[in-house]
Design a protein around this motif. Structure first.
Motif, PDB file in Angstrom:
ATOM      1  N   LEU A 446     -12.291  22.872 -30.449  1.00  0.00           N
ATOM      2  CA  LEU A 446     -12.826  22.500 -31.737  1.00  0.00           C
ATOM      3  C   LEU A 446     -13.162  20.861 -31.962  1.00  0.00           C
ATOM      4  CD1 LEU A 446     -10.783  25.041 -33.926  1.00  0.00           C
ATOM      5  CD2 LEU A 446     -13.149  25.293 -33.124  1.00  0.00           C
ATOM      6  N   LEU A 447     -12.089  20.085 -31.043  1.00  0.00           N
ATOM      7  CA  LEU A 447     -12.371  18.606 -31.359  1.00  0.00           C
ATOM      8  C   LEU A 447     -13.306  17.784 -30.477  1.00  0.00           C
ATOM      9  CD1 LEU A 447      -8.489  17.866 -32.226  1.00  0.00           C
ATOM     10  CD2 LEU A 447     -10.629  17.707 -33.868  1.00  0.00           C
ATOM     11  N   LYS A 448     -13.707  18.308 -29.509  1.00  0.00           N
ATOM     12  CA  LYS A 448     -14.734  17.885 -28.419  1.00  0.00           C
ATOM     13  C   LYS A 448     -16.020  17.666 -29.055  1.00  0.00           C
ATOM     14  CE  LYS A 448     -15.870  21.722 -25.490  1.00  0.00           C
ATOM     15  NZ  LYS A 448     -15.783  22.259 -24.030  1.00  0.00           N
ATOM     16  N   VAL A 449     -16.439  18.299 -30.117  1.00  0.00           N
ATOM     17  CA  VAL A 449     -17.553  18.319 -30.587  1.00  0.00           C
ATOM     18  C   VAL A 449     -17.577  17.547 -31.705  1.00  0.00           C
ATOM     19  CG1 VAL A 449     -19.532  19.763 -31.621  1.00  0.00           C
ATOM     20  CG2 VAL A 449     -17.815  20.740 -29.681  1.00  0.00           C
ATOM     21  N   GLU A 450     -18.620  16.742 -31.702  1.00  0.00           N
ATOM     22  CA  GLU A 450     -18.966  15.799 -33.220  1.00  0.00           C
ATOM     23  C   GLU A 450     -18.751  16.782 -34.250  1.00  0.00           C
ATOM     24  OE1 GLU A 450     -19.023  12.724 -33.342  1.00  0.00           O
ATOM     25  OE2 GLU A 450     -19.139  12.138 -31.288  1.00  0.00           O
ATOM     26  N   PRO A 451     -18.002  16.136 -35.269  1.00  0.00           N
ATOM     27  CA  PRO A 451     -17.830  16.794 -36.428  1.00  0.00           C
ATOM     28  C   PRO A 451     -18.815  17.629 -37.200  1.00  0.00           C
ATOM     29  CG  PRO A 451     -16.396  14.982 -36.566  1.00  0.00           C
ATOM     30  CD  PRO A 451     -17.505  14.898 -35.195  1.00  0.00           C
ATOM     31  N   LYS A 452     -19.929  16.708 -37.261  1.00  0.00           N
ATOM     32  CA  LYS A 452     -21.092  17.220 -38.094  1.00  0.00           C
ATOM     33  C   LYS A 452     -21.789  18.476 -37.334  1.00  0.00           C
ATOM     34  CE  LYS A 452     -22.406  12.638 -40.237  1.00  0.00           C
ATOM     35  NZ  LYS A 452     -21.809  13.243 -41.529  1.00  0.00           N
ATOM     36  N   LYS A 453     -21.500  18.647 -36.189  1.00  0.00           N
ATOM     37  CA  LYS A 453     -21.993  19.816 -35.467  1.00  0.00           C
ATOM     38  C   LYS A 453     -21.539  21.099 -35.641  1.00  0.00           C
ATOM     39  CE  LYS A 453     -24.156  17.136 -31.609  1.00  0.00           C
ATOM     40  NZ  LYS A 453     -24.120  16.758 -30.143  1.00  0.00           N
ATOM     41  N   ARG A 454     -22.336  21.990 -36.018  1.00  0.00           N
ATOM     42  CA  ARG A 454     -21.861  23.438 -35.924  1.00  0.00           C
ATOM     43  C   ARG A 454     -21.532  23.930 -34.250  1.00  0.00           C
ATOM     44  NH1 ARG A 454     -24.348  27.950 -39.858  1.00  0.00           N
ATOM     45  NH2 ARG A 454     -23.051  29.777 -39.249  1.00  0.00           N
ATOM     46  N   LEU A 455     -20.410  24.560 -34.193  1.00  0.00           N
ATOM     47  CA  LEU A 455     -20.108  25.123 -32.870  1.00  0.00           C
ATOM     48  C   LEU A 455     -19.934  26.338 -32.821  1.00  0.00           C
ATOM     49  CD1 LEU A 455     -16.678  25.303 -32.514  1.00  0.00           C
ATOM     50  CD2 LEU A 455     -16.969  22.907 -32.910  1.00  0.00           C
ATOM     51  N   LEU A 456     -20.041  26.780 -31.460  1.00  0.00           N
ATOM     52  CA  LEU A 456     -19.622  28.381 -31.077  1.00  0.00           C
ATOM     53  C   LEU A 456     -18.377  28.408 -30.145  1.00  0.00           C
ATOM     54  CD1 LEU A 456     -20.695  31.285 -31.079  1.00  0.00           C
ATOM     55  CD2 LEU A 456     -21.656  30.923 -28.609  1.00  0.00           C
ATOM     56  N   PHE A 457     -17.285  29.037 -30.758  1.00  0.00           N
ATOM     57  CA  PHE A 457     -15.970  28.911 -30.186  1.00  0.00           C
ATOM     58  C   PHE A 457     -15.771  30.256 -29.471  1.00  0.00           C
ATOM     59  CE2 PHE A 457     -11.438  29.999 -30.250  1.00  0.00           C
ATOM     60  CZ  PHE A 457     -10.924  28.894 -29.322  1.00  0.00           C
ATOM     61  N   ASP A 458     -15.599  29.967 -28.077  1.00  0.00           N
ATOM     62  CA  ASP A 458     -15.222  31.090 -27.190  1.00  0.00           C
ATOM     63  C   ASP A 458     -14.075  30.955 -26.640  1.00  0.00           C
ATOM     64  OD1 ASP A 458     -15.014  32.973 -25.196  1.00  0.00           O
ATOM     65  OD2 ASP A 458     -17.372  32.768 -24.821  1.00  0.00           O
ATOM     66  N   PRO A 459     -13.034  31.834 -27.199  1.00  0.00           N
ATOM     67  CA  PRO A 459     -11.574  31.855 -26.670  1.00  0.00           C
ATOM     68  C   PRO A 459     -11.536  31.911 -25.466  1.00  0.00           C
ATOM     69  CG  PRO A 459     -11.782  33.295 -28.513  1.00  0.00           C
ATOM     70  CD  PRO A 459     -13.135  33.137 -28.226  1.00  0.00           C
ATOM     71  N   ASN A 460     -12.149  32.660 -24.516  1.00  0.00           N
ATOM     72  CA  ASN A 460     -11.953  32.814 -23.241  1.00  0.00           C
ATOM     73  C   ASN A 460     -12.634  31.407 -22.325  1.00  0.00           C
ATOM     74  OD1 ASN A 460     -10.635  35.237 -22.850  1.00  0.00           O
ATOM     75  ND2 ASN A 460     -12.574  36.256 -23.444  1.00  0.00           N
ATOM     76  N   GLU A 461     -13.671  30.880 -22.823  1.00  0.00           N
ATOM     77  CA  GLU A 461     -14.296  29.855 -22.322  1.00  0.00           C
ATOM     78  C   GLU A 461     -13.250  28.508 -22.348  1.00  0.00           C
ATOM     79  OE1 GLU A 461     -18.090  26.731 -22.840  1.00  0.00           O
ATOM     80  OE2 GLU A 461     -18.262  28.721 -23.544  1.00  0.00           O
ATOM     81  N   SER A 462     -12.545  28.515 -23.818  1.00  0.00           N
ATOM     82  CA  SER A 462     -11.648  27.379 -24.021  1.00  0.00           C
ATOM     83  C   SER A 462     -10.531  27.294 -22.987  1.00  0.00           C
ATOM     84  CB  SER A 462     -11.313  27.446 -25.385  1.00  0.00           C
ATOM     85  OG  SER A 462     -10.398  28.380 -25.453  1.00  0.00           O
TER      86      SER A 462
END
Length: 588
Positions: A446-462
């Motif tokens: 969640l933190l590696k993406v710039e705050p302003k960007k919407r992100l898709l969080f994939d638990p398995n990929e993480s």
């Protein structure tokens, strides 16, 4: 690289009889396909040399190589002068600066900043959106503290309003005295359950009224439940003892539940504000604005501000009946926070759906002549999405924070055991490791993406020990600690090293960037820069680990140097990840 800037200024003066300012020199990191570490852009300097960019670069390069012992060589590619740093100089920088335990520590700058984050409602549990908010706010606070600021971490709790009364009324009507203890539910989950029950019962009543011939709008207004909730809110605002008592009881359940989630996430606060204690404060500011002519009153007694000249619209700041609107409260709370702490800056960590609201809020405070309004900043962030079908919540619409945390820890357990990374560890250490990896994966993703960007969080990929993930960085730290443990010593003497390998050179240069990356992260209120730096550093160390023997190298000085390089790398990874709120294991 101040010596390069100063050397270039001296070169331009000596070669072209021109005195420049430091800001006239443009330095860049040399692109990977070219030899060198630091690049000077020579295009702007041609107006002084009256020569081509290539010739200008060659002349300055020759001057620097002759006059600066730190420069061992150069090459010119079109208008870019690429400089190679001397190995002896790099070793000196590593020995004298980078390997110092205080490297990257920044002294106090005398400034105070408040970071407000979380801002939950007390009618439901924290969800995935809150997780991004909390992690972002906490990390920004940590980064600013490491950058010399005095930081106050604040939480404005939304503990009043019609939405709170909905949960209260549903519990009163359908709860049969259920408590967290009797139900086995966390307090915030229990209250959230009744918020959902209210919504279901309310929809039933709307459908019944529509079946009787009322329109959707009429049915929404006339449903008995909503009328009862509105009556409860009015009673709350007049201080009705029974309603206040119920409100306090249910809110306390929620606070206890929130505390458990905050502790799981590893976030904390220095100061809590509550809307129930701040919602009336803005009325004095409204009066102040009327006196100054910033606001105007309409015939129905409501108070407004005209922002059309600023490209916005007219904004209601107080209702005709004298009751506050959302911005009334925010004006008062902003003043209260400043009165309490007299901070130089105040950062609001709030989702991007509130961009317009904060633009209006800050503009009004500036028009009111609040000098401190110049230090207000809205740290806007994008939504978090999940791949469809993953981790549905209790209500099937919002991903519950506690569910997500538990799921991450379970996934970490399965993945870690599958890879055989916990063999021989005591059970307690295993459980702590699963927690560390699961939360590290969640936080890093969640933190590696710039705050302003919407992100898709994939638990398995993480949770991938080889990808651009938290666990990869954690595993790298554990690998370094294992090497150091086998060596049995970390503080080592090394003398007589004549040079460094290309990978050692890369690693020293990467480590040297830590203070500037930290400074940039603080300036931009962006943990993403620090997160990506930690990943690049871990990736580079793994390259070094595979290319250069450490414990088996015969030369004791080279062995000791590589162990020192490993130790410092572990330290910088630990510092960087710590500022993201991520723990790193000693072994795995």
């Amino acid at each position: 690289m101040d010596f390069i800037v100063q050397g270039t200024l001296q070169a331009v003066k000596a070669l072209y009889s021109t005195e420049l300012k430091e800001s006239d020199i443009n330095l860049q990191e040399t692109r990977k396909e070219f030899e060198g570490e630091i690049t000077i852009v020579t295009f702007p300097l041609t107006r002084f040399s009256k020569k081509s960019p290539e010739q200008t670069g060659s002349e300055i390069g020759e001057y620097l190589q002759e006059h600066r012992p730190e420069i061992s060589g150069f090459n010119v590619i079109k208008g870019f002068l690429n400089l190679s740093l001397d190995s002896t100089y790099l070793l000196q920088v590593f020995s004298d600066t980078i390997s110092n335990s205080a490297f990257g520590d920044i002294p106090s700058n005398g400034k105070k900043v408040m970071v407000e984050y979380s801002s939950p409602n007390t009618n439901k549990p924290l969800h995935l959106g809150h997780i991004r908010n909390n992690l972002l706010g906490y990390s920004v606070a940590q980064i600013l503290a490491a950058s010399g600021y005095e930081v106050i971490k604040a939480n404005l709790v939304n503990d009043r309003g019609i939405h709170i009364c909905k949960s209260m009324l549903a519990w009163q009507r359908f709860g049969n005295g259920e408590t967290p203890k009797s139900s086995g539910l966390k307090g915030d989950h229990l209250v959230g359950k009744y918020y959902v029950i209210f919504d279901k019962e309310y929809k039933k009543q709307i459908d019944e009224l529509k079946a009787e011939g009322q329109t959707e709008e009429e049915a929404r207004k006339n449903a008995p439940l909503i009328k009862e909730a509105q009556l409860m809110l009015r009673k709350w605002e007049t201080g009705d003892e029974e309603v206040i008592s119920l409100w306090k009881m249910m809110n306390n359940w929620v606070y206890e539940g929130f505390d458990v989630t905050y502790k799981k996430l590893g976030v904390s606060f220095d100061k809590y504000y509550y809307e129930s204690g701040t919602y009336l404060l803005g009325k004095d500011i409204i009066e102040e604005g009327l006196e100054k002519g910033v606001f105007f009153r309409k015939e129905d007694n409501s108070v407004w501000i005209d922002l059309t000249a600023d490209g916005l619209d007219e904004k209601l700041v107080l209702r005709g009946d004298g009751t506050s609107v959302y911005i009334t409260q925010d004006l008062g709370t902003a003043q209260l926070k400043y009165n309490d702490f007299k901070m130089d800056e105040s950062i609001y960590v709030v989702g991007n759906e509130q961009d317009y609201h904060f633009k209006v809020l800050f503009l009004i405070l500036n028009k009111l002549g609040k000098s401190w309004a110049q230090g207000l900043y809205h740290l806007s962030y994008g939504m978090v999405d999940l791949p469809s079908g993953k981790m549905k919540s209790r209500e099937g619409t919002v991903v519950d924070a506690d569910d997500l945390i538990d799921e991450m820890i379970d996934t970490a357990r399965g993945r870690t055991e599958e890879l055989g990374k916990v063999e021989g560890l005591p059970e307690e250490e295993k459980q702590n490791l699963y927690r560390m990896i699961g939360l590290g994966a969640l936080k890093y993703f969640l933190l590696k993406v710039e705050p302003k960007k919407r992100l898709l969080f994939d638990p398995n990929e993480s949770i991938d020990f080889q990808g651009h993930t938290g666990p990869f960085i954690q595993y790298t730290h554990a690998r370094i600690r294992s090497v150091l443990s086998k060596a049995g010593i970390e503080k080592l003497e090394y003398i007589g090293i004549n040079g460094v390998s290309p990978t050692e050179r890369e690693l020293i240069l990467a480590l040297s960037k830590y203070p500037s990356v930290l400074a940039e992260s603080a300036k931009e209120f962006s943990p993403a820069q620090l997160a990506n730096y930690a990943y690049d550093l871990a990736k580079l160390y793994n390259k070094f680990y595979h290319e250069e023997p450490i414990l088996k190298v015969e030369d004791i000085n080279i062995r000791n140097f590589r162990l020192s390089l490993s130790s410092v790398t572990a330290s910088i990874i630990r510092k960087s990840m710590g500022l993201l709120g991520i723990e790193v294991p000693e072994r795995m």
